[in-house]
Design a protein around this motif. Structure first.
Motif, PDB file in Angstrom:
ATOM      1  N   PRO A 111       0.822  -1.211   0.000  1.00  0.00           N
ATOM      2  CA  PRO A 111       0.000   0.000   0.000  1.00  0.00           C
ATOM      3  C   PRO A 111       0.858   1.264   0.000  1.00  0.00           C
ATOM      4  O   PRO A 111       1.892   1.305   0.643  1.00  0.00           O
ATOM      5  N   MET A 112       0.390   2.272  -0.725  1.00  0.00           N
ATOM      6  CA  MET A 112       1.123   3.519  -0.864  1.00  0.00           C
ATOM      7  C   MET A 112       0.403   4.603  -0.071  1.00  0.00           C
ATOM      8  O   MET A 112      -0.805   4.772  -0.204  1.00  0.00           O
ATOM      9  N   ASP A 113       1.141   5.332   0.751  1.00  0.00           N
ATOM     10  CA  ASP A 113       0.482   6.335   1.580  1.00  0.00           C
ATOM     11  C   ASP A 113       0.024   7.516   0.725  1.00  0.00           C
ATOM     12  O   ASP A 113       0.535   7.767  -0.364  1.00  0.00           O
ATOM     13  N   ALA A 115     -12.435   8.026 -16.512  1.00  0.00           N
ATOM     14  CA  ALA A 115     -13.270   7.896 -15.314  1.00  0.00           C
ATOM     15  C   ALA A 115     -13.051   6.553 -14.625  1.00  0.00           C
ATOM     16  O   ALA A 115     -12.973   6.478 -13.386  1.00  0.00           O
ATOM     17  N   GLU A 116     -12.926   5.489 -15.414  1.00  0.00           N
ATOM     18  CA  GLU A 116     -12.696   4.157 -14.848  1.00  0.00           C
ATOM     19  C   GLU A 116     -11.324   4.101 -14.175  1.00  0.00           C
ATOM     20  O   GLU A 116     -11.171   3.550 -13.083  1.00  0.00           O
ATOM     21  N   LEU A 117     -10.326   4.661 -14.835  1.00  0.00           N
ATOM     22  CA  LEU A 117      -8.978   4.635 -14.268  1.00  0.00           C
ATOM     23  C   LEU A 117      -8.928   5.421 -12.957  1.00  0.00           C
ATOM     24  O   LEU A 117      -8.320   4.978 -11.975  1.00  0.00           O
ATOM     25  N   GLN A 118      -9.567   6.580 -12.926  1.00  0.00           N
ATOM     26  CA  GLN A 118      -9.566   7.391 -11.708  1.00  0.00           C
ATOM     27  C   GLN A 118     -10.262   6.681 -10.557  1.00  0.00           C
ATOM     28  O   GLN A 118      -9.881   6.846  -9.391  1.00  0.00           O
ATOM     29  N   ALA A 119     -11.258   5.882 -10.863  1.00  0.00           N
ATOM     30  CA  ALA A 119     -11.927   5.112  -9.816  1.00  0.00           C
ATOM     31  C   ALA A 119     -11.047   3.990  -9.286  1.00  0.00           C
ATOM     32  O   ALA A 119     -11.124   3.612  -8.111  1.00  0.00           O
ATOM     33  N   TRP A 120     -10.162   3.480 -10.153  1.00  0.00           N
ATOM     34  CA  TRP A 120      -9.310   2.359  -9.762  1.00  0.00           C
ATOM     35  C   TRP A 120      -8.060   2.795  -8.996  1.00  0.00           C
ATOM     36  O   TRP A 120      -7.550   2.046  -8.167  1.00  0.00           O
ATOM     37  N   ALA A 168      -3.826   1.090  -2.640  1.00  0.00           N
ATOM     38  CA  ALA A 168      -4.027   0.484  -1.320  1.00  0.00           C
ATOM     39  C   ALA A 168      -3.764  -1.017  -1.305  1.00  0.00           C
ATOM     40  O   ALA A 168      -3.771  -1.639  -0.242  1.00  0.00           O
ATOM     41  N   MET A 169      -3.512  -1.607  -2.478  1.00  0.00           N
ATOM     42  CA  MET A 169      -3.368  -3.063  -2.573  1.00  0.00           C
ATOM     43  C   MET A 169      -1.956  -3.518  -2.234  1.00  0.00           C
ATOM     44  O   MET A 169      -0.978  -2.906  -2.659  1.00  0.00           O
ATOM     45  N   PRO A 170      -1.819  -4.634  -1.519  1.00  0.00           N
ATOM     46  CA  PRO A 170      -0.504  -5.277  -1.386  1.00  0.00           C
ATOM     47  C   PRO A 170      -0.020  -5.767  -2.749  1.00  0.00           C
ATOM     48  O   PRO A 170      -0.820  -5.991  -3.665  1.00  0.00           O
ATOM     49  N   ILE A 221       2.459  -0.876 -11.622  1.00  0.00           N
ATOM     50  CA  ILE A 221       1.093  -0.547 -12.020  1.00  0.00           C
ATOM     51  C   ILE A 221       0.660   0.823 -11.512  1.00  0.00           C
ATOM     52  O   ILE A 221       0.095   1.631 -12.259  1.00  0.00           O
ATOM     53  N   VAL A 222       0.913   1.128 -10.251  1.00  0.00           N
ATOM     54  CA  VAL A 222       0.467   2.420  -9.724  1.00  0.00           C
ATOM     55  C   VAL A 222       1.220   3.577 -10.383  1.00  0.00           C
ATOM     56  O   VAL A 222       0.592   4.542 -10.830  1.00  0.00           O
ATOM     57  N   PRO A 223       2.563   3.546 -10.471  1.00  0.00           N
ATOM     58  CA  PRO A 223       3.236   4.620 -11.213  1.00  0.00           C
ATOM     59  C   PRO A 223       2.722   4.756 -12.642  1.00  0.00           C
ATOM     60  O   PRO A 223       2.505   5.871 -13.128  1.00  0.00           O
TER      61      PRO A 223
END
Length: 328
Positions: A188-190, A253-258, A264-266, A284-286
């Motif tokens: 998870p990323m703060d 919109a879909e990406l912003q929701a994800w 927050a995912m391990p 993935i997050v970057p």
């Protein structure tokens, strides 16, 4: 002719063997790839800061030798080998390429960032055709982000930014930058790390946004690369098994929701998402933040996913040169 195209990317080494002739789409006949993760095999600190490590050089040399053997076994008349940002930006690029050439006999061309953007644009233009009008193309690699736009086969503008998913995972979101422990990003990323990363990415892209916007709003906006394909799959696009002709998009919109859920995912949970390979889960997050920034900065509600990218651009340009010589 049968061509072998050896793409030394920041994440992966990939040999694509194609049957090619003028007036036809290149027909892939075989593919051989291996994770190299060169963008994450750079020395940090000391006199060799920014150099490809010995481990990285050995992995690249071994894969290049293997790829040359595969290309010969498949009957390739020519092997086109090129490298992108991980080698291009390394402190010891010349030494790395000399070592590979001496050990394998393969000459690897380092593509400048604008050439990478231009060739990717060529591939996407050929895929979508003239009906796409003014076309904007975005490509998130392991080491860099390429952006290009134009109405013709050659883009009016093409540039490269150091915003690759692997590079950001290592340099912006790792422990040294206040990110999660373990050496790379991977949740998870703060919230503070996420916000600062988003701010820096957007500022970097917006700095040169006028290059594209001065030419007018694009009629069609497309994205290519493993990162974009993975994000589109997470957001509900068809799996790759359904074939390259199935339309796929990445809606903003879909990406912003994800993004809040992804951050927050391990790492193990990220690796289980559809379209995400375990070796790229920490990127993935970057990558999602870069994709979101591209759409926001250029006011694009969605990006169409193009299955053709840099490799196909290199092949198409080579075929074009063959056709010109045949006409003579």
């Amino acid at each position: 002719m049968r061509l072998g195209v050896l793409d030394i990317g920041s994440n992966t080494g990939h040999l694509l063997v194609v049957d090619a002739h003028g007036g036809a789409a290149p027909l892939p006949t075989s593919s051989h790839k291996q994770p190299l993760r060169l963008a994450e095999m750079l020395v940090q600190g000391g006199p060799d800061d920014g150099a490809v490590s010995r481990e990285g050089i050995d992995a690249l040399t071994a894969f290049t030798a293997e790829a040359r053997t595969v290309a010969e076994d498949k009957g390739c008349e020519e092997l086109l080998a090129f490298a992108t940002s991980a080698v291009r930006d390394s402190a010891n690029a010349d030494a790395v390429l000399d070592h590979v050439r001496e050990r394998t006999g393969v000459e690897i061309l380092v593509l400048p960032g604008d050439a990478e953007a231009r060739l990717t644009f060529l591939a996407v233009r050929r895929w979508f055709g003239w009906s796409a009008g003014r076309l904007a193309v975005f490509d998130i690699g392991g080491g860099s982000l390429e952006i290009a736009a134009g109405r013709d086969e050659a883009p009016d503008v093409a540039w490269s930014l150091p915003l690759g998913a692997a590079r950001l995972a290592r340099t912006w979101f790792g422990p040294a930058a206040g990110g999660p422990a373990g050496g790379t990003a991977g949740g998870p990323m703060d919230e503070d790390t996420l916000r600062e990363g988003r701010r820096r990415i957007r500022a970097e892209i917006a700095r040169d946004a006028g290059h594209l916007l001065r030419g007018g709003r694009p009629d069609r906006a497309a994205a290519t690369s493993k990162t974009f394909r993975s994000l589109a799959r997470i957001c509900g696009a068809a799996p790759s098994a359904q074939g390259s002709l199935v339309p796929r998009t990445l809606p903003l919109a879909e990406l912003q929701a994800w993004i809040p859920k992804l951050s927050a995912m391990p790492l193990d949970d990220l690796a289980r998402l559809p379209g995400v390979s375990p070796g790229r889960a920490h990127q993935i997050v970057p990558g999602a933040l870069v994709a979101e920034a591209c759409m926001d900065v250029f006011d694009l509600p969605a990006l169409e996913i193009c299955p053709w990218a840099l490799r196909e651009g290199v092949i198409l340009e080579r075929i074009d040169r063959l056709s010109i010589l045949d006409d003579r």
